[in-house]
Design a protein around this motif. Sequence first.
Motif, PDB file in Angstrom:
ATOM      1  N   GLY A  10       0.844  -1.195   0.000  1.00 56.74           N
ATOM      2  CA  GLY A  10       0.000   0.000   0.000  1.00 56.74           C
ATOM      3  C   GLY A  10       0.873   1.236   0.000  1.00 56.74           C
ATOM      4  O   GLY A  10       1.578   1.495   0.978  1.00 56.74           O
ATOM      5  N   ALA A  11       0.831   2.009  -1.076  1.00 64.22           N
ATOM      6  CA  ALA A  11       1.683   3.192  -1.188  1.00 64.22           C
ATOM      7  C   ALA A  11       0.845   4.452  -1.363  1.00 64.22           C
ATOM      8  O   ALA A  11       1.156   5.345  -2.138  1.00 64.22           O
ATOM      9  N   GLY A  12      -0.251   4.501  -0.612  1.00 65.21           N
ATOM     10  CA  GLY A  12      -1.044   5.731  -0.548  1.00 65.21           C
ATOM     11  C   GLY A  12      -0.440   6.650   0.501  1.00 65.21           C
ATOM     12  O   GLY A  12       0.727   6.504   0.860  1.00 65.21           O
ATOM     13  N   VAL A  36      -1.253  -1.766  -5.738  1.00 65.10           N
ATOM     14  CA  VAL A  36      -2.005  -2.334  -6.882  1.00 65.10           C
ATOM     15  C   VAL A  36      -1.611  -1.654  -8.178  1.00 65.10           C
ATOM     16  O   VAL A  36      -1.632  -2.253  -9.246  1.00 65.10           O
ATOM     17  N   SER A  37      -1.249  -0.384  -8.057  1.00 63.55           N
ATOM     18  CA  SER A  37      -0.697   0.308  -9.226  1.00 63.55           C
ATOM     19  C   SER A  37       0.485   1.128  -8.763  1.00 63.55           C
ATOM     20  O   SER A  37       0.402   1.804  -7.725  1.00 63.55           O
ATOM     21  N   ILE A  38       1.582   1.084  -9.510  1.00 62.12           N
ATOM     22  CA  ILE A  38       2.792   1.789  -9.063  1.00 62.12           C
ATOM     23  C   ILE A  38       3.147   2.980  -9.950  1.00 62.12           C
ATOM     24  O   ILE A  38       4.209   3.573  -9.822  1.00 62.12           O
ATOM     25  N   ASN A  39       2.210   3.342 -10.795  1.00 62.97           N
ATOM     26  CA  ASN A  39       2.478   4.485 -11.684  1.00 62.97           C
ATOM     27  C   ASN A  39       2.815   5.754 -10.913  1.00 62.97           C
ATOM     28  O   ASN A  39       3.693   6.517 -11.312  1.00 62.97           O
ATOM     29  N   HIS A  40       2.089   5.983  -9.853  1.00 58.41           N
ATOM     30  CA  HIS A  40       2.285   7.243  -9.101  1.00 58.41           C
ATOM     31  C   HIS A  40       3.637   7.275  -8.382  1.00 58.41           C
ATOM     32  O   HIS A  40       3.986   8.296  -7.788  1.00 58.41           O
ATOM     33  N   ASP A  48      14.644   5.613  -5.957  1.00 60.42           N
ATOM     34  CA  ASP A  48      16.079   5.649  -5.656  1.00 60.42           C
ATOM     35  C   ASP A  48      16.435   4.886  -4.385  1.00 60.42           C
ATOM     36  O   ASP A  48      17.551   4.394  -4.244  1.00 60.42           O
ATOM     37  N   ASN A  49      15.492   4.845  -3.469  1.00 57.40           N
ATOM     38  CA  ASN A  49      15.856   4.402  -2.127  1.00 57.40           C
ATOM     39  C   ASN A  49      15.295   3.043  -1.705  1.00 57.40           C
ATOM     40  O   ASN A  49      15.735   2.497  -0.698  1.00 57.40           O
ATOM     41  N   ILE A  50      14.327   2.534  -2.468  1.00 56.09           N
ATOM     42  CA  ILE A  50      13.749   1.241  -2.094  1.00 56.09           C
ATOM     43  C   ILE A  50      14.089   0.232  -3.193  1.00 56.09           C
ATOM     44  O   ILE A  50      13.775   0.457  -4.365  1.00 56.09           O
ATOM     45  N   PRO A  51      14.719  -0.879  -2.816  1.00 56.78           N
ATOM     46  CA  PRO A  51      15.204  -1.838  -3.823  1.00 56.78           C
ATOM     47  C   PRO A  51      14.121  -2.305  -4.796  1.00 56.78           C
ATOM     48  O   PRO A  51      14.334  -2.308  -6.010  1.00 56.78           O
ATOM     49  N   VAL A  52      12.950  -2.704  -4.272  1.00 54.33           N
ATOM     50  CA  VAL A  52      11.913  -3.237  -5.174  1.00 54.33           C
ATOM     51  C   VAL A  52      10.608  -2.468  -5.034  1.00 54.33           C
ATOM     52  O   VAL A  52      10.054  -2.361  -3.946  1.00 54.33           O
ATOM     53  N   ILE A  53      10.111  -1.970  -6.151  1.00 50.46           N
ATOM     54  CA  ILE A  53       8.776  -1.376  -6.189  1.00 50.46           C
ATOM     55  C   ILE A  53       7.969  -2.286  -7.106  1.00 50.46           C
ATOM     56  O   ILE A  53       8.363  -2.552  -8.242  1.00 50.46           O
TER      57      ILE A  53
END
Lengths: 340, 340, 340, 340
Positions: A10-12, A36-40, A48-53
């Motif tokens: 969850g990346a809200g 669910v969607s990583i476009n944003h 840059d800072n998180i290995p896997v998105i």
Amino acid sequence: MSKITVGIIGAGRIGQLHADNILRSDLLEVKYLADVSINHLKGTHYEDNIPVITEDPENIFRDPTIQAVFICSSTDTHAEFIKKAARAGKHIFCEKPVSFNVEETKEALEVVKISNVRLQVGFNRRFDKHFKKVREVVMEGKVGQPQLIKVSSRDPQAPPEEYVMRSGGMFMDMTIHDFDMVRYLSGSEVLDVTVKAANLVDPMFGRHGDVDTAIITLTFENGAIAVIDNSRQAVYGYDQRIEVFGDKGTVAAENEAQTNVQISTKDCVYLDNPKHFFLDRYKEAYIIEIEEFAKAISEGKEVVCTGEDGYRAELLALAASISWKEKRSVLMAELLTVEV
Amino acid sequence: MSKITVGIIGAGRIGQLHADNILRSDLLEVKYLADVSINHLKGTHYEDNIPVITEDPENIFRDPTIQAVFICSSTDTHAEFIKKAARAGKHIFCEKPVSFNVEETKEALEVVKISNVRLQVGFNRRFDKHFKKVREVVMEGKVGQPQLIKVSSRDPQAPPEEYVMRSGGMFMDMTIHDFDMVRYLSGSEVLDVTVKAANLVDPMFGRHGDVDTAIITLTFENGAIAVIDNSRQAVYGYDQRIEVFGDKGTVAAENEAQTNVQISTKDCVYLDNPKHFFLDRYKEAYIIEIEEFAKAISEGKEVVCTGEDGYRAELLALAASISWKEKRSVLMAELLTVEV
Amino acid sequence: MSKITVGIIGAGRIGQLHADNILRSDLLEVKYLADVSINHLKGTHYEDNIPVITEDPENIFRDPTIQAVFICSSTDTHAEFIKKAARAGKHIFCEKPVSFNVEETKEALEVVKISNVRLQVGFNRRFDKHFKKVREVVMEGKVGQPQLIKVSSRDPQAPPEEYVMRSGGMFMDMTIHDFDMVRYLSGSEVLDVTVKAANLVDPMFGRHGDVDTAIITLTFENGAIAVIDNSRQAVYGYDQRIEVFGDKGTVAAENEAQTNVQISTKDCVYLDNPKHFFLDRYKEAYIIEIEEFAKAISEGKEVVCTGEDGYRAELLALAASISWKEKRSVLMAELLTVEV
Amino acid sequence: MSKITVGIIGAGRIGQLHADNILRSDLLEVKYLADVSINHLKGTHYEDNIPVITEDPENIFRDPTIQAVFICSSTDTHAEFIKKAARAGKHIFCEKPVSFNVEETKEALEVVKISNVRLQVGFNRRFDKHFKKVREVVMEGKVGQPQLIKVSSRDPQAPPEEYVMRSGGMFMDMTIHDFDMVRYLSGSEVLDVTVKAANLVDPMFGRHGDVDTAIITLTFENGAIAVIDNSRQAVYGYDQRIEVFGDKGTVAAENEAQTNVQISTKDCVYLDNPKHFFLDRYKEAYIIEIEEFAKAISEGKEVVCTGEDGYRAELLALAASISWKEKRSVLMAELLTVEV
């Protein structure tokens, strides 16, 4: 001490908040950010800072190096992710509420129990320094036996309609924090819940069968009586105050103002408004919350807000809904008998 | 302007308070002080300063030079004295409650109406400068439409058992001021009353079928919801706070401290406690109260707290008693249908 | 206890204030009200309530039933009236300053001493409950040895030009209260006085060789350093604050606000202004002041503010004037050597 | 936006504070941490997170990828490092004071000027949200023309003797922040400085020719008068308050308490103490300070606290020392004539 490795689902708004705090933390390290969607997230500092998105949270569950999962996705997905994370042997930090359905919550908690992982529910206010101090004062007996507990909890502005539609209602979405707070402050369990509520802020709430203004009274096993007042819209800012009154005195935490500046003129004396909303007011609490989670895992001790705390707060929200709809006091024993 | 001539019935604590204030007033003059027994007045300054001290209140009613009667005797005698005073054409200042029985109150008010005299009920808090200012702010619309009204009203110490036995119960004796306050602040009438109460301070209250701790919720015709919290014993002093929250803001009056002095030491920062009890806190309010009564008579205008205000507060106390005993919300319409 | 019988000389604002307080007092009784002209007293309640209203103060000195004289006339007449009253064996309450000239003051005090009567100087602020509490806290050693003493003392508006012309200058007229306060709070005597002052409020002050804004620093025998800040015009109200800082802590008294009401809106949080001016702020202090005077006489004990206190405050005002004019620190020893 | 690359010289308390803040910053990146001895850094998180830890600061000056240098070493080395950094074309953040010697400071500033780099001096309090708001209120004219400026600045505990010996004296070490603050708040320059100071906290200060308690008065070109009160030991916590009084009102910033919790008991009402010391109170200010430095560099705009601000504060500290030693007011013009 090595950092606790984390995957975030969850990346809200709240997921990003936790991600940012983890990125600055000495105790946690984020390896996955799933949505669910990583476009944003394209072009943000997360890249840059998180290995896997990723759009696939299963990546997190599958990765044996991940120790803990932060569940910050929409509420209807919480229970399922909790079960998956637990079965994968990951510790869990889950945003409130655990689910909209107490049965579903109960099931998820059973899986957590069997899996022998920690589950911390996101009742961030327990980590607010003011409220924590009030709790300490109460627990040390400085105000004696609690008799009256008061919580003022008012949001600065109503959420958008689409949020309201998916919120689970004011009691489940907003008051749930206050239900947890009165349990935390009283150190006792609720016997009954009585609600007087209204739709005064915006007819939109009423159209969705919801309320925006309420006075909720709760009686406790230890004899104390608590009262929560809620509004979806305090135009002067985020209003978050508590008081515990006992036979030896009373202890209260006032709002945090934006600054301590006072301007005196011919017309008036002016103070700054309270902090605007939860991101300002609980900025520090959100950091302490995840640090305490990390410490609980590292030190093998119980978390401050357990799954049961989440479950009990949901039961209170359910009781409040029934009280409001049926215009009567609801005994918690009714719910516990029927549903657990 | 000549002074309003007054006879006082009842020379207990509150009767003496009014007598002293009248002795210092430029607007009123006390000619009689009556009590069932006047032994305790021997050798006091009342003997030097009040022309007649008597055990027969009829002297007051008979004297055509007396313009107003202050009824400060025990509550069970109020209604009878009101009727006598009204029939004698005297204006009336009566301590709260008008009586313990709403029917009796109603009857007395009818005699007052027919007799065309003024009746002011002793809701002294309406004359407190802080509360008056809150009311003004609300009436000027500065906080918009009232949505939540909060009253904290806690006595510093429990009254003696013999007082409790004759008090009419906490709702009639103590909360009645708060019932009047929420009506005063809301500018609206109550629809229903819901009580959660307990006996936590002293088992003595319970032995007399009374409570000492309560949360009382009231909904109003204008949509507002009010909540009163009461305790018979706030060990830190007299706790008297109010708040009115509306769609444009909130207005609150805090306690009055004994002094504004702040001491900061290694251990703590110390402030003075709130004023001890009503005689300190409402010292000025008691003076303004009788001056406003005098002005209403002189200028032929309505008093600030009418007999109807007294009656409605009693009805709310009655509703609270029923709510507590029957463990349910009580609609004011039930009482109005049955009893008026 | 019979009342102390009093004659008042001077029926201006302050004389009338004392007259009104005495009329309501249980400890004092006013028999004479004298003024150079009594036209403005015609038709007032003084005519009804004070036996003799006269233009000849000698009537007071001659009347053997008079125990005490209140000197509230213009400052240039104080010393003469003190001497007459003392020689007539009357106790004396004299408004500040005793005179504009320290030599004249000293002479008057010598007559008082020989005559064996009490002289209380009108430093009303010593009787303010907040300031009195600060003094008590200091004397009880709760903040330890005083090291820094701070007084903010600002009037809400500049006095009229004709008043300024006869005022003796800001230090003698206004700061004199603060000079007394720092002595009262420190329990020590001043070694030197250093002034930085300016004419910022109104050029009118400058035209009369006066200032309207100042920072005054004083060092004490016990090592403490005090600082007073003054302005003739604080547009937000009467600003009267003190602080005493010592090796065990600090104690401060804040302003008294008109009410404790707080209004929170979208734009701001509003508080009430401080009380407007000395008649509001020190209303109670003026009453206690004369009651303490009466008790000192009745009980044969020393008054709270003696003639010497008046004299020493005047010396400090004189030192301040010299410091300002000569732009240097003035040692009190210089003045004491030269003038006493 | 790429991060500003930084080398830090000095890894004591303040150097580590800046290092930690830079490690969490999105605007700055630390590549070097230099100290005369790096033993105390072994095994710390600095080793993991900072590419080079060195005892040779020349490494920093030599590295062409370094954009800015943080000078956090002992004061006697500041001027030399400033000159080296400037000549190497690095922007500079230098802790206060720039040096103990105004001539030395002046020389360093000239090199900075010629080198066309930015120099920000570490007056962190300018970035405190409360003080910044006070400054804004003043600059917007909300309190009118400043007439009185008050700064209370008291440390919670005396520094150790070895620190005192190398501190440059209280005025240069501690009051220098307050000198900057009165300039910042007034928007004007000082005409003269007058000190009353004493050694009341600990005789140790006196043994080193230093004071620990002071009242410092300053007059400004715009007519305002300022007063600073200092103590090396406020046992109740870090006391940091300011007020600006003008012809339209007054604006003040109170202390920040540890929490907003209030406990009321039979004996007293208790509040929390102010925050303990500068690391707590100015935690946020230290972060904003370096972010503003980074933005000034990125955006090519002037820094908030320039080298000249540092120089002028040092001049005021020098004037204060002279005033104290010579027991007289010191005109700033004396110093400017002689030394600049």
